[in-house]
Design an enzyme around this catalytic site. Sequence first.
Site, PDB file in Angstrom:
ATOM      1  N   ALA A 125      15.544   0.095 -38.800  1.00 16.30           N
ATOM      2  CA  ALA A 125      15.567   1.091 -37.917  1.00 16.30           C
ATOM      3  C   ALA A 125      14.158   1.606 -37.414  1.00 16.30           C
ATOM      4  O   ALA A 125      14.034   2.240 -36.340  1.00 16.30           O
ATOM      5  CB  ALA A 125      16.191   2.430 -38.869  1.00 16.30           C
ATOM      6  N   GLU A 129       9.392 -11.576 -34.836  1.00 17.00           N
ATOM      7  CA  GLU A 129       8.677 -10.313 -35.105  1.00 17.00           C
ATOM      8  C   GLU A 129       7.449  -9.858 -33.864  1.00 17.00           C
ATOM      9  O   GLU A 129       6.643 -10.678 -33.824  1.00 17.00           O
ATOM     10  CB  GLU A 129       7.971 -10.259 -36.353  1.00 17.00           C
ATOM     11  CG  GLU A 129       8.790 -10.783 -37.657  1.00 17.00           C
ATOM     12  CD  GLU A 129       9.425  -9.996 -38.358  1.00 17.00           C
ATOM     13  OE1 GLU A 129       9.076  -8.647 -37.903  1.00 17.00           O
ATOM     14  OE2 GLU A 129       9.935  -9.998 -39.283  1.00 17.00           O
TER      15      GLU A 129
HETATM   16  O1  0X9 Z   1      12.603  -9.067 -43.885  1.00 16.86           O
HETATM   17  C1  0X9 Z   1      13.392  -9.178 -42.730  1.00 16.86           C
HETATM   18  O2  0X9 Z   1      14.425  -8.951 -42.576  1.00 16.86           O
HETATM   19  C2  0X9 Z   1      12.578  -9.603 -41.459  1.00 16.86           C
HETATM   20  N1  0X9 Z   1      11.430  -8.966 -41.580  1.00 16.86           N
HETATM   21  S1  0X9 Z   1      10.890  -7.266 -41.338  1.00 16.86           S
HETATM   22  O3  0X9 Z   1       9.652  -6.972 -41.606  1.00 16.86           O
HETATM   23  N2  0X9 Z   1      11.286  -7.104 -39.714  1.00 16.86           N
HETATM   24  O4  0X9 Z   1      11.742  -6.889 -42.208  1.00 16.86           O
HETATM   25  C3  0X9 Z   1      12.439 -11.239 -41.541  1.00 16.86           C
HETATM   26  C4  0X9 Z   1      13.451 -11.748 -41.630  1.00 16.86           C
HETATM   27  C5  0X9 Z   1      13.219 -13.161 -41.252  1.00 16.86           C
HETATM   28  N3  0X9 Z   1      13.400 -13.959 -42.610  1.00 16.86           N
HETATM   29  C6  0X9 Z   1      12.324 -14.188 -43.316  1.00 16.86           C
HETATM   30  N4  0X9 Z   1      11.287 -13.616 -43.267  1.00 16.86           N
HETATM   31  N5  0X9 Z   1      12.608 -14.943 -44.292  1.00 16.86           N
HETATM   32 ZN    ZN Z   2      12.957  -6.282 -39.438  1.00 15.37          ZN
END
Ligand code: 0X9
Ligand code: ZN
Length: 482
Positions: free
Chosen positions: A170, A374
């Site tokens: 969000a 990201e």
């Molecule tokens: O944690 C997540 O879902 C993603 N990062 S965030 O900071 N936007 O929440 C990354 C998801 C991708 N997968 C991995 N980092 N392993």
């Molecule tokens: Zn995220």
Amino acid sequence: MRRIASATAIVWAALAVCSLCAEATDASPPATLVRLSFPPADVAEVLALDLDVWSLGPGVAELLVASSDLDRLRRPGWSVAVLDDDVYRSSAARTARAVQSDEPWTSHHTLASADAMLADLAGTYPSRCTLLTVGTSIEGRPIRGLRISDDPGVIHTDEPAVLFVGCHHAREWVSVEVPLYLAEVLVTHYDSDAAVRRIVRHAETWIVPVENPDGYVYTQTADRFWRKNRRNNGDGSYGVDTNRNYGYAWGGAGASADPSSPVYRGAAPFSEPETQAIRDLFGASTGRTFSAAISYHSYSQFIMHPWSYTSAPPPALASLAAVTTDLRLRINAAHNDATYDYQSGQSTALLYAASGDFGDWAYGTYGLPAITIELRPATAEQGGFELPTEQILPTCQENAAGAFGLIESFLPPWPSDLDDDTDVDLADFSWFLACFNGPNRAPVHSNCDAADGDADGDVDLVDFASFLACFNGPDHLPACEP
Ligand code: 0X9
Ligand code: ZN
């Protein structure tokens, strides 16, 4: 017990005066932003604290913590710098300014203005796009999307399709703007931009800017830094992390079974209507397969391919890496400042393990390159989830360069555009001449097939005539476009 994960400043204030509430003696809710430095080998210990991780790099994490959590971070070899002792206080004025629906790309859309934009595009350009309702959120809001193609009322399974999704999380507001911007450019630049026309004519672009509408609204009305959806978990906590709720390697590393965790996986794979909505775009329900997908998040400037659930290499690593590398080169070429350069690689190498995310599910189930980006900025000090509003447009533009390049990679070559730069110019002319008058002469160019317009195995005068018909200038005659 250590904190109330769903607390907003308002809710917290109410609880704090409630002497009968068991939690009332607990510390304040997470509002302190810290930079934790630690020996890189300790990363598993840092993640095991199950705090709200805003970013993670080698030996450094940006975390939102409760003041009572600070003690847990004081360990030998670790050092804590408080970046902001109350992110809600400091963000309040910025948040108000950052949400204005009247001027796109200089501020953030509300959910209503994002939905209205999709509806306006579909209403004004019904021959180029169709408004979709891909699902309904847990609080009953429609999850809107747009399918862009030159015959948009019908699904063309013979054309390549690429899916772009924003706002699983969000608070990651710029992840809404990028897919909206892709939609606007593809639909409204059709007459002025030959590359856009080619995409609209020969591909289907599916866009879902807000996967998590309830959470997005909540960040604009109650808690700027809310991450999850708004499921009432029934234990006093709210929210499932929809990017931990997909049904591939669900519940593994980097996902939590604790409903109050910021990375709560939900009660079961696809327990949430928001993830069901994305799942149902694929396969049986639509007959649609996608050639690729991008899920936008923020922040960190990373372009990541699966796996997320394990640091083991995925099958066909080289082709996934080729996709992220190509995206990185295109995106970074669109700005001229290393500050904004993105890095690319496997999710687990750049960030942390995360199980049940969209990318792993799409890749593990359907085998498509499903990329997580990201977006800007790189760090909390550069704005974190509050990207300075003057960077919304450049973030959209650089990502349009990446996204359109990705779609183009699935299109057949443009006749006469032998070097595939969407322009039939002198470079193509000399390419053609080098291939002219003879059967395909591989040594001259790695490929003369594209010069053999009628595909008769010979680059002859017939091909020369059709080449010339398209030659001379960036604005191709419509007749020359595929
Ligand atoms: O944690 C997540 O879902 C993603 N990062 S965030 O900071 N936007 O929440 C990354 C998801 C991708 N997968 C991995 N980092 N392993
Ligand atoms: Zn995220």
